[in-house]
Design a protein around this motif. Sequence first.
Motif, PDB file in Angstrom:
ATOM      1  N   GLU A 254       0.836  -1.202   0.000  1.00  0.00           N
ATOM      2  CA  GLU A 254       0.000   0.000   0.000  1.00  0.00           C
ATOM      3  C   GLU A 254       0.871   1.252   0.000  1.00  0.00           C
ATOM      4  O   GLU A 254       0.639   2.193  -0.749  1.00  0.00           O
ATOM      5  CB  GLU A 254      -0.926   0.028   1.220  1.00  0.00           C
ATOM      6  CG  GLU A 254      -2.091  -0.943   1.166  1.00  0.00           C
ATOM      7  CD  GLU A 254      -1.688  -2.396   1.387  1.00  0.00           C
ATOM      8  OE1 GLU A 254      -0.579  -2.622   1.936  1.00  0.00           O
ATOM      9  OE2 GLU A 254      -2.440  -3.297   1.002  1.00  0.00           O
TER      10      GLU A 254
ATOM     11  N   THR B  93       2.805   1.585  -3.385  1.00  0.00           N
ATOM     12  CA  THR B  93       2.055   2.034  -4.550  1.00  0.00           C
ATOM     13  C   THR B  93       1.430   3.408  -4.341  1.00  0.00           C
ATOM     14  O   THR B  93       0.879   3.974  -5.275  1.00  0.00           O
ATOM     15  CB  THR B  93       0.942   1.038  -4.937  1.00  0.00           C
ATOM     16  OG1 THR B  93       0.219   0.697  -3.757  1.00  0.00           O
ATOM     17  CG2 THR B  93       1.531  -0.203  -5.550  1.00  0.00           C
TER      18      THR B  93
ATOM     19  N   GLU C   2      -0.054  -8.713  -6.884  1.00  0.00           N
ATOM     20  CA  GLU C   2      -0.559  -7.603  -6.079  1.00  0.00           C
ATOM     21  C   GLU C   2      -1.424  -8.112  -4.929  1.00  0.00           C
ATOM     22  O   GLU C   2      -1.401  -7.558  -3.834  1.00  0.00           O
ATOM     23  CB  GLU C   2      -1.328  -6.622  -6.975  1.00  0.00           C
ATOM     24  CG  GLU C   2      -0.393  -5.982  -7.987  1.00  0.00           C
ATOM     25  CD  GLU C   2      -0.998  -4.805  -8.746  1.00  0.00           C
ATOM     26  OE1 GLU C   2      -0.251  -4.141  -9.456  1.00  0.00           O
ATOM     27  OE2 GLU C   2      -2.218  -4.572  -8.640  1.00  0.00           O
TER      28      GLU C   2
ATOM     29  N   PHE D  58      -3.131   6.455  -2.332  1.00  0.00           N
ATOM     30  CA  PHE D  58      -3.268   5.782  -3.619  1.00  0.00           C
ATOM     31  C   PHE D  58      -3.026   4.285  -3.525  1.00  0.00           C
ATOM     32  O   PHE D  58      -3.370   3.537  -4.418  1.00  0.00           O
ATOM     33  CB  PHE D  58      -2.299   6.377  -4.646  1.00  0.00           C
ATOM     34  CG  PHE D  58      -2.686   7.754  -5.085  1.00  0.00           C
ATOM     35  CD1 PHE D  58      -3.665   7.923  -6.039  1.00  0.00           C
ATOM     36  CD2 PHE D  58      -2.081   8.866  -4.532  1.00  0.00           C
ATOM     37  CE1 PHE D  58      -4.028   9.184  -6.446  1.00  0.00           C
ATOM     38  CE2 PHE D  58      -2.438  10.127  -4.938  1.00  0.00           C
ATOM     39  CZ  PHE D  58      -3.414  10.295  -5.894  1.00  0.00           C
ATOM     40  N   GLY D  59      -2.390   3.858  -2.433  1.00  0.00           N
ATOM     41  CA  GLY D  59      -1.979   2.459  -2.363  1.00  0.00           C
ATOM     42  C   GLY D  59      -2.972   1.564  -1.648  1.00  0.00           C
ATOM     43  O   GLY D  59      -2.947   0.349  -1.792  1.00  0.00           O
ATOM     44  N   ASP D  60      -3.857   2.158  -0.862  1.00  0.00           N
ATOM     45  CA  ASP D  60      -4.828   1.381  -0.107  1.00  0.00           C
ATOM     46  C   ASP D  60      -6.093   1.218  -0.959  1.00  0.00           C
ATOM     47  O   ASP D  60      -6.672   2.205  -1.396  1.00  0.00           O
ATOM     48  CB  ASP D  60      -5.142   2.135   1.198  1.00  0.00           C
ATOM     49  CG  ASP D  60      -5.960   1.288   2.144  1.00  0.00           C
ATOM     50  OD1 ASP D  60      -6.832   0.538   1.659  1.00  0.00           O
ATOM     51  OD2 ASP D  60      -5.724   1.384   3.362  1.00  0.00           O
ATOM     52  N   SER D  61      -6.512  -0.030  -1.179  1.00  0.00           N
ATOM     53  CA  SER D  61      -7.662  -0.261  -2.063  1.00  0.00           C
ATOM     54  C   SER D  61      -8.879   0.551  -1.638  1.00  0.00           C
ATOM     55  O   SER D  61      -9.643   1.034  -2.472  1.00  0.00           O
ATOM     56  CB  SER D  61      -8.060  -1.731  -2.060  1.00  0.00           C
ATOM     57  OG  SER D  61      -6.939  -2.537  -2.104  1.00  0.00           O
TER      58      SER D  61
ATOM     59  N   ALA E 140      -4.631   6.959 -14.963  1.00  0.00           N
ATOM     60  CA  ALA E 140      -3.467   6.606 -15.764  1.00  0.00           C
ATOM     61  C   ALA E 140      -2.191   7.202 -15.182  1.00  0.00           C
ATOM     62  O   ALA E 140      -1.137   6.576 -15.195  1.00  0.00           O
ATOM     63  CB  ALA E 140      -3.657   7.083 -17.205  1.00  0.00           C
TER      64      ALA E 140
ATOM     65  N   ALA F 171      -2.593   3.634 -12.197  1.00  0.00           N
ATOM     66  CA  ALA F 171      -2.576   2.709 -13.328  1.00  0.00           C
ATOM     67  C   ALA F 171      -3.455   1.484 -13.066  1.00  0.00           C
ATOM     68  O   ALA F 171      -3.095   0.368 -13.405  1.00  0.00           O
ATOM     69  CB  ALA F 171      -1.151   2.285 -13.656  1.00  0.00           C
TER      70      ALA F 171
ATOM     71  N   GLY G 273      -4.233   0.010 -10.292  1.00  0.00           N
ATOM     72  CA  GLY G 273      -3.998  -0.720  -9.052  1.00  0.00           C
ATOM     73  C   GLY G 273      -4.493   0.051  -7.859  1.00  0.00           C
ATOM     74  O   GLY G 273      -5.090   1.103  -8.034  1.00  0.00           O
ATOM     75  N   PRO G 274      -4.262  -0.376  -6.635  1.00  0.00           N
ATOM     76  CA  PRO G 274      -3.728  -1.686  -6.249  1.00  0.00           C
ATOM     77  C   PRO G 274      -4.699  -2.810  -6.603  1.00  0.00           C
ATOM     78  O   PRO G 274      -5.906  -2.624  -6.458  1.00  0.00           O
ATOM     79  CB  PRO G 274      -3.573  -1.554  -4.738  1.00  0.00           C
ATOM     80  CG  PRO G 274      -4.428  -0.415  -4.334  1.00  0.00           C
ATOM     81  CD  PRO G 274      -4.537   0.489  -5.505  1.00  0.00           C
ATOM     82  N   VAL G 275      -4.130  -3.916  -7.029  1.00  0.00           N
ATOM     83  CA  VAL G 275      -4.869  -5.029  -7.618  1.00  0.00           C
ATOM     84  C   VAL G 275      -5.798  -4.445  -8.696  1.00  0.00           C
ATOM     85  O   VAL G 275      -5.294  -3.942  -9.682  1.00  0.00           O
ATOM     86  CB  VAL G 275      -5.629  -5.855  -6.564  1.00  0.00           C
ATOM     87  CG1 VAL G 275      -6.045  -7.195  -7.179  1.00  0.00           C
ATOM     88  CG2 VAL G 275      -4.731  -6.135  -5.372  1.00  0.00           C
ATOM     89  N   ASN G 276      -7.110  -4.468  -8.508  1.00  0.00           N
ATOM     90  CA  ASN G 276      -7.957  -3.891  -9.553  1.00  0.00           C
ATOM     91  C   ASN G 276      -8.783  -2.738  -9.014  1.00  0.00           C
ATOM     92  O   ASN G 276      -9.779  -2.343  -9.609  1.00  0.00           O
ATOM     93  CB  ASN G 276      -8.893  -4.967 -10.116  1.00  0.00           C
ATOM     94  CG  ASN G 276      -8.121  -6.004 -10.891  1.00  0.00           C
ATOM     95  OD1 ASN G 276      -7.231  -5.664 -11.666  1.00  0.00           O
ATOM     96  ND2 ASN G 276      -8.426  -7.265 -10.670  1.00  0.00           N
TER      97      ASN G 276
ATOM     98  N   ARG H 145      -9.204   0.084 -11.533  1.00  0.00           N
ATOM     99  CA  ARG H 145      -9.223  -0.217 -12.967  1.00  0.00           C
ATOM    100  C   ARG H 145     -10.585   0.167 -13.531  1.00  0.00           C
ATOM    101  O   ARG H 145     -11.446  -0.658 -13.766  1.00  0.00           O
ATOM    102  CB  ARG H 145      -8.889  -1.698 -13.208  1.00  0.00           C
ATOM    103  CG  ARG H 145      -8.707  -2.029 -14.685  1.00  0.00           C
ATOM    104  CD  ARG H 145      -7.870  -3.267 -14.919  1.00  0.00           C
ATOM    105  NE  ARG H 145      -6.456  -2.982 -14.809  1.00  0.00           N
ATOM    106  CZ  ARG H 145      -5.666  -3.432 -13.849  1.00  0.00           C
ATOM    107  NH1 ARG H 145      -6.130  -4.206 -12.925  1.00  0.00           N
ATOM    108  NH2 ARG H 145      -4.391  -3.112 -13.817  1.00  0.00           N
TER     109      ARG H 145
ATOM    110  N   GLU I 219      -6.132  -0.380 -21.730  1.00  0.00           N
ATOM    111  CA  GLU I 219      -5.167  -1.472 -21.551  1.00  0.00           C
ATOM    112  C   GLU I 219      -5.376  -2.579 -22.571  1.00  0.00           C
ATOM    113  O   GLU I 219      -4.430  -3.068 -23.189  1.00  0.00           O
ATOM    114  CB  GLU I 219      -5.342  -2.081 -20.156  1.00  0.00           C
ATOM    115  CG  GLU I 219      -4.434  -1.513 -19.124  1.00  0.00           C
ATOM    116  CD  GLU I 219      -4.554  -2.301 -17.830  1.00  0.00           C
ATOM    117  OE1 GLU I 219      -3.642  -2.216 -17.029  1.00  0.00           O
ATOM    118  OE2 GLU I 219      -5.567  -3.006 -17.622  1.00  0.00           O
TER     119      GLU I 219
END
Lengths: 451, 317
Positions: free
Chosen positions: A278, A281, A427, B173-176, B256, B260, B262-265, B268, B276
């Motif tokens: 986390e 990223t 991931e 940005f990194g935590d879903s 984008a 991009a 993530g994280p995971v999907n 998306r 993509e």
Amino acid sequence: MSRTRYARLVAAAATVPLVLAACSSGGGGASDDAEGGDSIRYWLWDANQLPAYQKCAEAFTEKSGITVNIEQYGWDDYWGSLTNNFVAGNAPDVFTNHLSQYPQFASQGQLLDLNDRVEADGLDLSVYQEGLADLWVDQEGARYGLPKDWDTIAAFYNAEMAKEAGLTEEDMKNLEWNPQDGGTYEDAIAALTVDSNGVRGNEPGFDPDNVEVYGLGLAGSGGAFGQTEWSMYAMSNGFEYANQNPWGTEFNFDSPEFQEAMTWWRSLIDKGYMPSFEIATSGVSIMETYGAGKVAMVTEGSWNTNAYMTLEGVETKLAPTPVGPAGERASLFNGLADSIWVGTKNPDASWEWVKFLGSAECQDIVAAEAVVFPAVQSSLEIATDAFEEKGYDVSAFTIHLEEGTTHLAPIADNWATLNQNVTAAGEQFLSFQRDADVYTEANEQVNALFD
Amino acid sequence: MSTTTKSPATRPPAAPPPRRRRSSLASSWSGSDLRPALLFVAPATIGFLVFYVWPAIRGTYYSFTDFKVLSAPNWVGTENYQRLVEDELVWNAFGVTLQYVVINIGAQTVISLGLAVLMHRLTRSMMIRGALLMPYLVANVVVALAWFWMLDYQIGIVNVLLDTVGIDRVAFFGDSAWAIPTIAMINVWRHMGYTALLIFAGLQTIPPHLYEAAALDGSGEVRSFFKITMPLLRPVLAMVLVITVTGSFQIFDTVAVTTAGGPVNATRVVYYYIFELAFSRFEFGYASAISVVLFLVLASVAFAQIKLLRAGESDLS
């Protein structure tokens, strides 16, 4: 290869409407701004290498009278633009190609087979570092590029922090690793980690939830390639990407060698020695974090040497990747090559340029700029000397050639889809949503692509 | 003005004026006004045909083919659409996008409306109105990058501030769980001034005497807002919503540039997934099929909004 996130911005704006708008004139057509036919267009993506190749181009023009117009696009914009230009019939005559990309271009008939020309000119391919030239030969035996450089992986570390942690340069050069307790490599990472109270990772009272400086940086899951992320661990643990390379059809992401290494790597997050997925990223890029002194060491590719060495306020040194359980180090051995577009109006001039790019003459010029390692063996010394002159000891990269611990980069069909599957698995794994068995599932999906 | 060709004798004696007006309009179409009219709409029409209609037709065709760009498309019937129904990532993409739209539009509309009313009732200052528009004048990508830097977990100023105040750092940005709300709010920040200005323009069409009358009758600001402003603003608000919702579904650049997908999907979104598929996996046929579905979804959403909010009629007059 510099895959920093900013580059993504270039891809952002105009591309979407094209999904509906993409036209299909399908290859062949008007080429460049050629005047009299003796001018060719050449594309590359690395801005750091542009000056070196500009010099090559000047030398080439002097020699042959052919003008080379170099155009540079960022990595993330490069492949999309290239594809669009293939479609529009306006692709560059010659372009820098990447191992992960060329199979799909080749299978769609966009690249010129160089075999006949190599033979006709009696080109000696043994001048290149072993294996590099053969990476560009496909399953049918067609040759799609001449190698121009190579890269390996090393650990870039903050010299001052290492000193404070009581690690000498000698220590850093002789680290050992195993998937059980991480060996002296993990010890070093622990010592480099400092929590917000100033307690080090290898000292009692270390708080893994409040880390100020991480011992090892994390760039991401690495997908199916893991070039700078995990390849050196997995491969020194006996992992091979596939049943054969190039053109593997059965992949080994389900093997214990791979999953053990990955599980160890992830355990660094739990221990507080490496940022969580986390955190990683949500970061701008690993280089910025390293430059800000929040990470003491990162594993990176030789192409980034200059970028790291010139970071302000940080003194960076290089250490080879650790010796694994099998008693050997490991590094991926990747190389770029120059390919010719099948639709070029000027195949002869293009070939002359490709030949020149792959010759000792041009590679000596590039080597002297000290940005990448040249593919031609005899040019290597010029490069190492040039790096040394700048004050960079790059033996951590070349040691893999000396010890024979390079592993050729994986090449396969369906790479984009394959990579997408393994990335999704990676991931989930790194963010602790799943354990290593998620790679087993992904591996089944991947193998199904080749049925 | 233009003379009608119809003889007055054929008409009933008391021909109502509206009819005459209509007939004069009709005759102008066949008369000399046609040419300049066409001339004026031509640029827009040509652009619309070349850049929207034609690509849309081709895209629809491609959606029924296996198309890898560099070789000719191959007709596969509805295969892409069958695959689409079974593709978990498509469902995920629509789910994520919807989540984004709800947060983005919800927050943006409320904030913009608030700003517009404040501008309308409290200030005449061009400075303040101008300042509100500032974020919108900065390019999308630049906005995304600036926030990406500021929200960095370890070195971003926001997290450093949180840390000094004693709040735990957040991996925006990194935590879903945080990624989509973060991206949604960044775009709220960028668009709120612009949306506020659109609403503000709508507010100015409401005659001030209504407020004066309401005030005389003892209605307070809050009551006037709900009883006068909101009902009379409805047509403008409806158009603003149609535009912003459609735009919001098309979120791409911020994703984008930052996550991009993530994280995971977790981020998306539909457009990014289409991008993509098309540009890194060369599945243009399949990507076109998803584009067509997105188009239908957007068209229905816009249609529903216009109908439900009765955008075509106003309560004024």
